[in-house]
Write an enzyme that holds these catalytic residues in place. Structure first.
Site, PDB file in Angstrom:
ATOM      1  N   SER A  11      28.316  28.667  48.324  1.00  8.76           N
ATOM      2  CA  SER A  11      28.873  27.731  47.002  1.00  8.76           C
ATOM      3  C   SER A  11      29.021  26.500  47.072  1.00  8.76           C
ATOM      4  O   SER A  11      29.469  25.559  46.505  1.00  8.76           O
ATOM      5  CB  SER A  11      30.323  27.806  47.565  1.00  8.76           C
ATOM      6  OG  SER A  11      30.641  29.187  48.001  1.00  8.76           O
TER       7      SER A  11
ATOM      8  N   HIS B  73      25.042  32.605  42.345  1.00  5.98           N
ATOM      9  CA  HIS B  73      26.652  32.399  42.713  1.00  5.98           C
ATOM     10  C   HIS B  73      27.645  33.367  41.940  1.00  5.98           C
ATOM     11  O   HIS B  73      27.546  33.328  41.332  1.00  5.98           O
ATOM     12  CB  HIS B  73      26.797  30.850  42.724  1.00  5.98           C
ATOM     13  CG  HIS B  73      27.913  30.752  42.879  1.00  5.98           C
ATOM     14  ND1 HIS B  73      28.368  29.694  42.772  1.00  5.98           N
ATOM     15  CD2 HIS B  73      28.649  30.664  44.934  1.00  5.98           C
ATOM     16  CE1 HIS B  73      30.014  29.142  43.627  1.00  5.98           C
ATOM     17  NE2 HIS B  73      29.533  29.909  44.913  1.00  5.98           N
TER      18      HIS B  73
ATOM     19  N   GLU C 257      26.247  32.838  38.517  1.00  9.61           N
ATOM     20  CA  GLU C 257      25.649  31.566  37.685  1.00  9.61           C
ATOM     21  C   GLU C 257      24.437  31.727  38.290  1.00  9.61           C
ATOM     22  O   GLU C 257      24.400  31.944  39.758  1.00  9.61           O
ATOM     23  CB  GLU C 257      26.142  30.015  38.618  1.00  9.61           C
ATOM     24  CG  GLU C 257      27.446  29.669  38.009  1.00  9.61           C
ATOM     25  CD  GLU C 257      28.482  28.979  39.060  1.00  9.61           C
ATOM     26  OE1 GLU C 257      29.435  27.784  38.441  1.00  9.61           O
ATOM     27  OE2 GLU C 257      28.891  28.473  40.193  1.00  9.61           O
TER      28      GLU C 257
ATOM     29  N   ASN D 252      32.951  25.526  40.447  1.00 12.51           N
ATOM     30  CA  ASN D 252      33.186  24.845  42.110  1.00 12.51           C
ATOM     31  C   ASN D 252      32.870  23.124  41.838  1.00 12.51           C
ATOM     32  O   ASN D 252      33.833  22.715  42.011  1.00 12.51           O
ATOM     33  CB  ASN D 252      32.512  25.517  42.824  1.00 12.51           C
ATOM     34  CG  ASN D 252      32.715  26.935  43.478  1.00 12.51           C
ATOM     35  OD1 ASN D 252      33.837  27.009  43.115  1.00 12.51           O
ATOM     36  ND2 ASN D 252      31.499  26.751  44.394  1.00 12.51           N
TER      37      ASN D 252
HETATM   38  N1  3HC Z   1      38.153  45.689  43.587  1.00 12.66           N
HETATM   39  C1  3HC Z   1      38.090  46.286  42.451  1.00 12.66           C
HETATM   40  N2  3HC Z   1      38.823  45.696  41.569  1.00 12.66           N
HETATM   41  C2  3HC Z   1      40.192  45.280  41.877  1.00 12.66           C
HETATM   42  C3  3HC Z   1      39.776  44.195  43.016  1.00 12.66           C
HETATM   43  C4  3HC Z   1      38.948  44.383  43.729  1.00 12.66           C
HETATM   44  N3  3HC Z   1      38.590  44.289  45.359  1.00 12.66           N
HETATM   45  N4  3HC Z   1      40.729  43.337  42.336  1.00 12.66           N
HETATM   46  C5  3HC Z   1      41.441  43.266  41.924  1.00 12.66           C
HETATM   47  N5  3HC Z   1      40.451  44.593  40.897  1.00 12.66           N
HETATM   48  C6  3HC Z   1      41.059  44.918  40.016  1.00 12.66           C
HETATM   49  C7  3HC Z   1      42.870  45.804  39.201  1.00 12.66           C
HETATM   50  O1  3HC Z   1      42.257  47.562  39.979  1.00 12.66           O
HETATM   51  C8  3HC Z   1      42.449  45.495  38.292  1.00 12.66           C
HETATM   52  O2  3HC Z   1      42.250  46.412  37.026  1.00 12.66           O
HETATM   53  P1  3HC Z   1      42.768  46.344  35.826  1.00 12.66           P
HETATM   54  O3  3HC Z   1      43.140  45.605  35.096  1.00 12.66           O
HETATM   55  O4  3HC Z   1      41.773  47.569  35.306  1.00 12.66           O
HETATM   56  O5  3HC Z   1      43.887  47.807  36.447  1.00 12.66           O
HETATM   57  C9  3HC Z   1      42.660  44.073  38.030  1.00 12.66           C
HETATM   58  O6  3HC Z   1      41.324  43.480  38.598  1.00 12.66           O
HETATM   59  C10 3HC Z   1      43.052  43.057  37.968  1.00 12.66           C
HETATM   60  O7  3HC Z   1      44.078  43.124  39.666  1.00 12.66           O
HETATM   61  P2  3HC Z   1      45.202  43.197  39.915  1.00 12.66           P
HETATM   62  O8  3HC Z   1      46.218  43.797  38.626  1.00 12.66           O
HETATM   63  O9  3HC Z   1      45.755  44.125  41.021  1.00 12.66           O
HETATM   64  O10 3HC Z   1      46.226  41.611  40.098  1.00 12.66           O
HETATM   65  P3  3HC Z   1      45.858  40.568  39.087  1.00 12.66           P
HETATM   66  O11 3HC Z   1      45.791  40.891  37.428  1.00 12.66           O
HETATM   67  O12 3HC Z   1      47.278  39.410  39.316  1.00 12.66           O
HETATM   68  O13 3HC Z   1      44.508  39.988  39.456  1.00 12.66           O
HETATM   69  C11 3HC Z   1      42.875  38.677  39.562  1.00 12.66           C
HETATM   70  C12 3HC Z   1      44.189  39.812  40.379  1.00 12.66           C
HETATM   71  C13 3HC Z   1      41.976  39.125  39.160  1.00 12.66           C
HETATM   72  C14 3HC Z   1      42.743  37.803  41.114  1.00 12.66           C
HETATM   73  C15 3HC Z   1      42.979  37.492  39.317  1.00 12.66           C
HETATM   74  O14 3HC Z   1      44.239  37.067  39.534  1.00 12.66           O
HETATM   75  C16 3HC Z   1      41.981  36.378  39.471  1.00 12.66           C
HETATM   76  O15 3HC Z   1      41.225  36.015  37.896  1.00 12.66           O
HETATM   77  N6  3HC Z   1      42.433  35.341  40.444  1.00 12.66           N
HETATM   78  C17 3HC Z   1      41.891  33.617  40.551  1.00 12.66           C
HETATM   79  C18 3HC Z   1      40.357  34.372  40.574  1.00 12.66           C
HETATM   80  C19 3HC Z   1      39.892  33.122  41.265  1.00 12.66           C
HETATM   81  O16 3HC Z   1      39.971  32.173  40.158  1.00 12.66           O
HETATM   82  N7  3HC Z   1      38.411  33.135  41.419  1.00 12.66           N
HETATM   83  C20 3HC Z   1      37.332  32.628  41.651  1.00 12.66           C
HETATM   84  C21 3HC Z   1      37.487  31.685  42.930  1.00 12.66           C
HETATM   85  S1  3HC Z   1      35.995  30.730  43.463  1.00 12.66           S
HETATM   86  C22 3HC Z   1      35.048  31.434  43.969  1.00 12.66           C
HETATM   87  O17 3HC Z   1      35.494  32.567  44.332  1.00 12.66           O
HETATM   88  C23 3HC Z   1      33.807  30.817  44.520  1.00 12.66           C
HETATM   89  C24 3HC Z   1      33.428  30.428  45.976  1.00 12.66           C
HETATM   90  O18 3HC Z   1      31.825  30.034  46.051  1.00 12.66           O
HETATM   91  C25 3HC Z   1      34.331  29.716  46.848  1.00 12.66           C
END
Ligand code: 3HC
Length: 262
Positions: free
Chosen positions: A95, A116, A128, A166
């Site tokens: 990252s 990534h 990425e 990031n």
């Molecule tokens: N495995 C499989 N499916 C999953 C899952 C997992 N671990 N987590 C969530 N899901 C699925 C759910 O089943 C659901 O599917 P559906 O809509 O088809 O029924 C869908 O994803 C949405 O989940 P939820 O309804 O439980 O919850 P939300 O609608 O609140 O979404 C989230 C959760 C997708 C995490 C959303 O809040 C989101 O997009 N958050 C932002 C995440 C983000 O910004 N990530 C980047 C972080 S930075 C990074 O990773 C980089 C690193 O280098 C630091």
């Protein structure tokens, strides 16, 4: 899937199973038995190993996602390089560290790049794909093809700090923490504001807890070391203190919010 700890491998398999069951529940809503078969079949295609040298011998592509420490990453890649076949492509999911610095430990700079992914990986649609000047066109094409084959949209990035996502997201989250430190607003209100005012799915504190406060600090500290004059890359006393006290976010049960530890 390779890890040095058998315990972690077991835990990871359980997590993958849980994630697959979530997918199966939707995909086979009317046919739960087919959902179970799907989950079992996918799991049976994943083999685990606690010896990276041995696992590398039969790999076409290695995607490394270990701790964000350059010395440990270089040590691992040196071992992988000595054991993997000539054609094997290496990629890092780092990252924050320059791909070039990690790749230096190997004799295959032309077969080295970055892949990534984003949390939660099964859901986030982006990967990425990073190239260093030495990455060959064939390697780059293979990395893009791999990203697409696992169902992601790919974007091409140069080997710059934080790549695209990031580089924008982490300074934003760090600024939210500084905003809290200044007493401008509460964490909850900042989160509500960004969700309802900017349409983000999670506020910066929910997201920091989700990503892990230790990961946030690793990223910021790594960048600051290389770019000490860039104020956007600075950690903050609050983040430092929380990490020191083991408040790492969701995974430790407490960060900016508290969670039920599973
Ligand atoms: N495995 C499989 N499916 C999953 C899952 C997992 N671990 N987590 C969530 N899901 C699925 C759910 O089943 C659901 O599917 P559906 O809509 O088809 O029924 C869908 O994803 C949405 O989940 P939820 O309804 O439980 O919850 P939300 O609608 O609140 O979404 C989230 C959760 C997708 C995490 C959303 O809040 C989101 O997009 N958050 C932002 C995440 C983000 O910004 N990530 C980047 C972080 S930075 C990074 O990773 C980089 C690193 O280098 C630091």
């Amino acid at each position: 899937m390779v890890d040095v700890s058998e315990e972690v491998l077991k835990k990871s398999q359980a997590n993958i199973e849980k994630s697959l069951m979530r997918v199966a529940k939707k995909k086979f809503a009317d046919k739960p038995e087919e959902g179970q078969t799907f989950t079992k079949e996918v799991l049976s295609r994943i083999s685990v190993n606690s010896d990276p040298a041995q696992a590398a011998k039969s790999a076409d592509l290695v995607v490394e996602a270990i701790v964000e420490n350059i010395d440990i990453k270089q040590k691992l890649f040196k071992t992988l390089d000595e054991n993997a076949p000539q054609h094997t492509i290496f990629a890092s999911n780092t990252s924050s560290l320059p791909i070039k610095d990690i790749a230096k430990a190997t004799q295959r700079l032309d077969r080295f790049g970055g892949l990534h992914f984003f949390n939660p990986v099964p859901v986030m649609k982006l990967v990425e794909v990073i190239r260093i000047p030495e990455t060959s066109d064939d390697t780059f094409k293979s990395l893009v093809a791999f990203g697409q084959a696992v169902g992601k949209t790919t974007v091409e990035c140069k080997d710059t700090p934080g790549f695209v996502v990031n580089r924008l997201l982490v300074p934003y989250m760090a600024e939210a923490i500084r905003m809290l430190e200044r007493g401008d607003a509460t964490a909850k209100d900042i989160d509500v504001a960004m969700k309802l005012g900017a349409g983000y799915p999670m506020g910066p504190f929910e997201l920091s807890d989700y990503v892990g406060l230790d990961t946030m600090k690793f990223i910021l500290d790594g960048w600051s070391k290389n770019f000490p004059d860039q104020p956007l890359f600075k950690s903050s006393p609050l983040l430092d203190k929380m990490v020191e006290n083991g408040k790492l976010g969701m995974k430790s049960g407490e960060g900016f919010y508290t969670y039920n530890k599973k």
